[in-house]
Design a protein around this motif. Sequence first.
Motif, PDB file in Angstrom:
ATOM      1  N   UNK A   1       0.754  -1.368   0.045  1.00 52.02           N
ATOM      2  CA  UNK A   1       0.077   0.057  -0.034  1.00 52.02           C
ATOM      3  C   UNK A   1       0.820   1.369  -0.045  1.00 52.02           C
TER       4      UNK A   1
ATOM      5  N   UNK B   1      -4.937   5.968  12.686  1.00 50.93           N
ATOM      6  CA  UNK B   1      -5.039   6.063  11.389  1.00 50.93           C
ATOM      7  C   UNK B   1      -4.618   4.753  10.736  1.00 50.93           C
TER       8      UNK B   1
ATOM      9  N   UNK C   1      -7.180   1.819  11.098  1.00 47.72           N
ATOM     10  CA  UNK C   1      -8.450   1.978  10.265  1.00 47.72           C
ATOM     11  C   UNK C   1      -8.188   1.852   8.535  1.00 47.72           C
ATOM     12  N   UNK C   2      -7.109   2.404   8.504  1.00 48.25           N
ATOM     13  CA  UNK C   2      -6.582   2.158   6.858  1.00 48.25           C
ATOM     14  C   UNK C   2      -6.426   0.624   6.539  1.00 48.25           C
ATOM     15  N   UNK C   3      -5.626   0.020   7.459  1.00 41.83           N
ATOM     16  CA  UNK C   3      -5.327  -1.492   7.329  1.00 41.83           C
ATOM     17  C   UNK C   3      -6.873  -2.101   7.367  1.00 41.83           C
TER      18      UNK C   3
ATOM     19  N   UNK D   1      -9.389  -1.361   6.129  1.00 39.93           N
ATOM     20  CA  UNK D   1     -10.256  -1.599   4.930  1.00 39.93           C
ATOM     21  C   UNK D   1      -9.763  -2.751   4.000  1.00 39.93           C
ATOM     22  N   UNK D   2      -8.624  -3.366   4.270  1.00 40.34           N
ATOM     23  CA  UNK D   2      -8.152  -4.563   3.468  1.00 40.34           C
ATOM     24  C   UNK D   2      -9.048  -5.652   3.591  1.00 40.34           C
TER      25      UNK D   2
ATOM     26  N   UNK E   1     -12.026  -5.831   4.522  1.00 39.70           N
ATOM     27  CA  UNK E   1     -13.269  -5.553   3.835  1.00 39.70           C
ATOM     28  C   UNK E   1     -13.231  -6.191   2.403  1.00 39.70           C
TER      29      UNK E   1
ATOM     30  N   UNK F   1      -1.315  -3.764  15.814  1.00 44.26           N
ATOM     31  CA  UNK F   1      -1.394  -5.297  15.359  1.00 44.26           C
ATOM     32  C   UNK F   1      -2.234  -6.217  16.102  1.00 44.26           C
TER      33      UNK F   1
ATOM     34  N   UNK G   1      -2.810  -9.377  11.748  1.00 41.56           N
ATOM     35  CA  UNK G   1      -1.631  -8.333  11.364  1.00 41.56           C
ATOM     36  C   UNK G   1      -0.712  -8.511  12.545  1.00 41.56           C
TER      37      UNK G   1
END
Lengths: 254, 254, 254, 254, 254, 254
Positions: free
Chosen positions: D73, D101, D104-106, D108-109, D111, D134, D147
């Motif tokens: 990413x 941040x 939440x960004x992670x 998305x994956x 999903x 993680x 993670x």
Amino acid sequence: MRLADATWTDVRDADVDVAVVPVGSTEQHGPHAPLGTDTLNAVSVAEAAAATYERAAGADDGPSDDRGAIAVTPPIPVGVAEEHRAFDGTMWVTPDTFRAYVREAAASLPAHGIDRVVLANGHGGNVEALAEVARRFSRDPDHDGYAVAFTWFEAVGEHAGDMGHAGPLETALLRATHPELVREDRLAEAREGAADRWGEWVAGVNLAHDSEEFTANGVVGDPAEGDADRGRVLLELAGDALAELLAAVVERER
Amino acid sequence: MRLADATWTDVRDADVDVAVVPVGSTEQHGPHAPLGTDTLNAVSVAEAAAATYERAAGADDGPSDDRGAIAVTPPIPVGVAEEHRAFDGTMWVTPDTFRAYVREAAASLPAHGIDRVVLANGHGGNVEALAEVARRFSRDPDHDGYAVAFTWFEAVGEHAGDMGHAGPLETALLRATHPELVREDRLAEAREGAADRWGEWVAGVNLAHDSEEFTANGVVGDPAEGDADRGRVLLELAGDALAELLAAVVERER
Amino acid sequence: MRLADATWTDVRDADVDVAVVPVGSTEQHGPHAPLGTDTLNAVSVAEAAAATYERAAGADDGPSDDRGAIAVTPPIPVGVAEEHRAFDGTMWVTPDTFRAYVREAAASLPAHGIDRVVLANGHGGNVEALAEVARRFSRDPDHDGYAVAFTWFEAVGEHAGDMGHAGPLETALLRATHPELVREDRLAEAREGAADRWGEWVAGVNLAHDSEEFTANGVVGDPAEGDADRGRVLLELAGDALAELLAAVVERER
Amino acid sequence: MRLADATWTDVRDADVDVAVVPVGSTEQHGPHAPLGTDTLNAVSVAEAAAATYERAAGADDGPSDDRGAIAVTPPIPVGVAEEHRAFDGTMWVTPDTFRAYVREAAASLPAHGIDRVVLANGHGGNVEALAEVARRFSRDPDHDGYAVAFTWFEAVGEHAGDMGHAGPLETALLRATHPELVREDRLAEAREGAADRWGEWVAGVNLAHDSEEFTANGVVGDPAEGDADRGRVLLELAGDALAELLAAVVERER
Amino acid sequence: MRLADATWTDVRDADVDVAVVPVGSTEQHGPHAPLGTDTLNAVSVAEAAAATYERAAGADDGPSDDRGAIAVTPPIPVGVAEEHRAFDGTMWVTPDTFRAYVREAAASLPAHGIDRVVLANGHGGNVEALAEVARRFSRDPDHDGYAVAFTWFEAVGEHAGDMGHAGPLETALLRATHPELVREDRLAEAREGAADRWGEWVAGVNLAHDSEEFTANGVVGDPAEGDADRGRVLLELAGDALAELLAAVVERER
Amino acid sequence: MRLADATWTDVRDADVDVAVVPVGSTEQHGPHAPLGTDTLNAVSVAEAAAATYERAAGADDGPSDDRGAIAVTPPIPVGVAEEHRAFDGTMWVTPDTFRAYVREAAASLPAHGIDRVVLANGHGGNVEALAEVARRFSRDPDHDGYAVAFTWFEAVGEHAGDMGHAGPLETALLRATHPELVREDRLAEAREGAADRWGEWVAGVNLAHDSEEFTANGVVGDPAEGDADRGRVLLELAGDALAELLAAVVERER
């Protein structure tokens, strides 16, 4: 002064002693009283107190000659009422959000030099949260404001013992001020389904967190015990108590 | 149905299609219009739309026969209005708290099976925050609710271009619905101190974050251009637009 | 000055007028344009504007002689893009987290004396959140910073009306700056599955919260209408607009 | 696969085994290395590992035949770096915001079905926060994601002991990958002002919370000990370690 | 001085140099050691250090003559221990809440002029969170406090390498200080079900987020290697190290 | 069962009916009683109640034969006590943090199948916050837990009216349980500086947010009225009340 009806220039030109923030709730009040009962009652008491306070300013004698105005803000319409969630139409927010909303709205007032605030409450479920708001507001290093919280049905002398929910006191006050909103034809039904007491108590502790656990129709106490005459007495008692509090707040060193 | 005037049993027995949450603000509207302008206007439009929607249910023809009721909740009285903080009496909360308060209050409704909500807004400063509330509400895995946000002065056809602040549109609507709250004798003063335009723009960006940076008395636009007749037109336009939205929300697959 | 390429001593020794924070998104842009489109475009416009602004400093005449540098920070790569969550590879954070991340990152700059910040945005979903960030940043009592938010495709004159999503404007700019990332062989597919318009509108309100509700392949508008020549025009228009904004931000009394 | 360069259809059609999120920082790295050092290095190692992992998939033998792709990413550019706030150009966010941040960004994956994520970190100040991210990510009941966090300079065997800050390891890796960004002419100055060791230690505890307390120019360790050859060794060591981790993450039962 | 045993007047009249906040956890420690192990051990070390520090004040020579008292606060009993959630009786809070609770409790101390605080930790899972608390506390603009975090088993010289969990070190210290709480008859069982090492490591990264993934009974290391004699040595080592730290904290310019 | 003294295997093998979480405070209790008074008293009552409850299990008759154990957790040592901030040594956290810490710690228990929790409180300032914790805990969709809050000095019959602060009740209980911690030689001083009543009341509202506003030495009520005999009576009354509550909590349908 109703703040919402005033213009900003009116507020600028007035000498506001204290702001009163009516705090209500939109929640079940049995089959006979409207969901907006707590908000209506909080506003009635706030306006009565403001009128009493301001009237005293016109009196010839004593220290009240230099009294200023009371600014009554719009009421906060949704409070801490999840305990009534089983009954249709009840609205609520979390205590965290309620505290933030009331506190921040109130903190706008010292920004304009109105640094004394009384939260005039009409709902039992708000009491704890408003006490906390008043303390935090008063200790806030970001402004000079001071606040206290007042709940009208705790300031009606011996009547206070009859409180309940949608019971004699709330119904009486509403009949005195908004009779068209009380469903007289459902009073019998209201009293029949009512509980005698709020909660389910063991060792001084209420085991019930939601009102549906102890009342079938949402009512606690007998609403028929609250006619309009009693309502007028309650309005005077509560209004006078709040007016007395307003005067004390103004006179108090902070 | 005004939710605050209904009892919980009324709500239980009604067939509510959509709840409308009027969202206002308590903020300066120049020397001539009251601090509560945005709340009053949001309520007026919400109630007009509810009446229009419900009236259509009685018509003889078409799909509207099975229309239910519209529940208009109490208005949210304090919004995102820090941009007017320089003017006395203005109240505001942070956008975070505003969003939480509106969203949580609205989320009480699907808990009672009212899972379509329209936020009917009267204040420009609330627009962004309400759009976010509507999206988050609609995606919330904790309930089945769906919400959209509507702002009345964006839905009045060509009039929309005259918006301003405490200018022709807001003043007109108020004159039509609450003429006693408009200070006619201060209109000349209001127009003289008014700005022509909201903000201070360079390259498509407004450099001014607070209204006092570009308007001396808080007014933007000429309030004298908004008489009661225009106000009635605006009320009809906005009310019809909101009623159309309500119907679309009901019919839409979610 | 690209901040990430500079050393801390370079920054110390420079005379930075304004920092520009490019704000992008990692989200679907149809079958033909990369997930990083918004970030790439935000950076392109930010760098073009910085070059234009700094070049003016070398001009012989006028007030620009004493112009300093523009520090372009690394781009914020993930934004408010949940509306594209149905499309693979899209990343997003909540608006709350996005606002906090951008605001706090930006607040590092006044800590070093760079107290003017422009947020140079490339994604429609970020617009509301960045407006709020700019206001809060500018009112923050903890530093002296001032910020405004700029979105490149709102500052391209008449082209702005063609915006869409992964449509003519975004595709054009990318073809001009990163042609290797545009899949020319999928353009026909892209235009075929595209929607004409963003959203699903009734009474001025978009009923659709997610893009999959109105576009099959994520595209809105015809990407074939955006060739590299148009992209160069857009870059110049947007870059000049942003450079003009930078100058205005520097000259403005705060 | 660089996620930002792929289209959403590319991601949909790929068989992604793990996503790698490079996590950097924009912070002082002495007078000789750029503010973006940590981001650049995190990306270099992430891409090297992805290439190694994917290359193994083409090998003739063994279990790797069915390997899918690694999605790298865009890097997170601003991290937990307040400890360098005394040095110009350093940017930071609070640990709370950083964690939100990245997490939440992670999130998305998963999903999109990419439910294994490795956070590939380049900054010491991020280590604690990423470990927490993680763990929380892996226990999140809202998705099935797993993670772990990896920091490249902890995975370079015996070299790890030379870490410092802007010292031999970071400088070496940068010289190998982005030599144009290392100011060779300032290396002497960099080593002269450097501290020998990170922090100020008593009884196993570092008393210094900010780097300016123990280093005059921000450097810890001797950057001259890190030439491009060493950088290539480090890149291979770290890239191989991360590739090994990726394989382990894929094979592990969660 | 044990703060909880002192009266407020005792604290007022004392000359407190540093406050020590013992930080424990209530979490599984195998079949042989109590859930309160970490709290007990943190308190033991804190009190040993306070005694050592204060004793030095009575010595005839040197700079210690003007030493004041050490205030040992009540221990924080629940920490970051979700990693042991699979084992009965383990209690935990989120890292966010833990950090807030410790930080705010500690921030009461500078309000009374005790502006040096050492967090004396007994649990590995708290280490990262306490480091963050110490940094944030020390940078807090709302008070003048300075804090560092100390973890006793990191300050026992070569013994530190034997740490584990409920293993030789923790068991030894408990046997020396609270022998009645160690179940001697379950030690064989404890060692049999124990893991050799904390975690499951690949490429320098621990893949296991929860302890049940690698230890059957919650133990890591051989508790039989920790007799009371070793416990006394550990107590002296850790207590001396912490006393040394206290002295350094007092002497350090902040 | 004292949870902190048990091993995880003990808890696994026990049949725990209810967990009791003692909640105290570290705050001024006049010149004669220790800062830890509230915590000590909460623990004393909790342990007395657990003993009473468990003893009843051994009785020959009735429904108590199948009673399980009561797990008494470690006490929460720092509460909502900012009102005493003027007095040295007082520690506090914000109500938000306190609520989160207690609620999350308690929520660990249903994770192990202990889904009934009683918060046994010893401090007036915690009452409101704990009521809120109990409600939220009981409505939490993430677990099946049910909780109520109990405050010992509200459950001592007619004695409750003498409460005060560091006055007869708290002093008496401490003298009965921890006589060594009561400074007998300062009792005269304590009573002399004491206030008669908590707060400063007008119209049913306490105008004072901090205790220093109405008590010179922190005491309210006469501590000399509380000897050890009275303390033993109080312990029995409060312990029996709590034991009764525990039984009711077990028997109640939730």
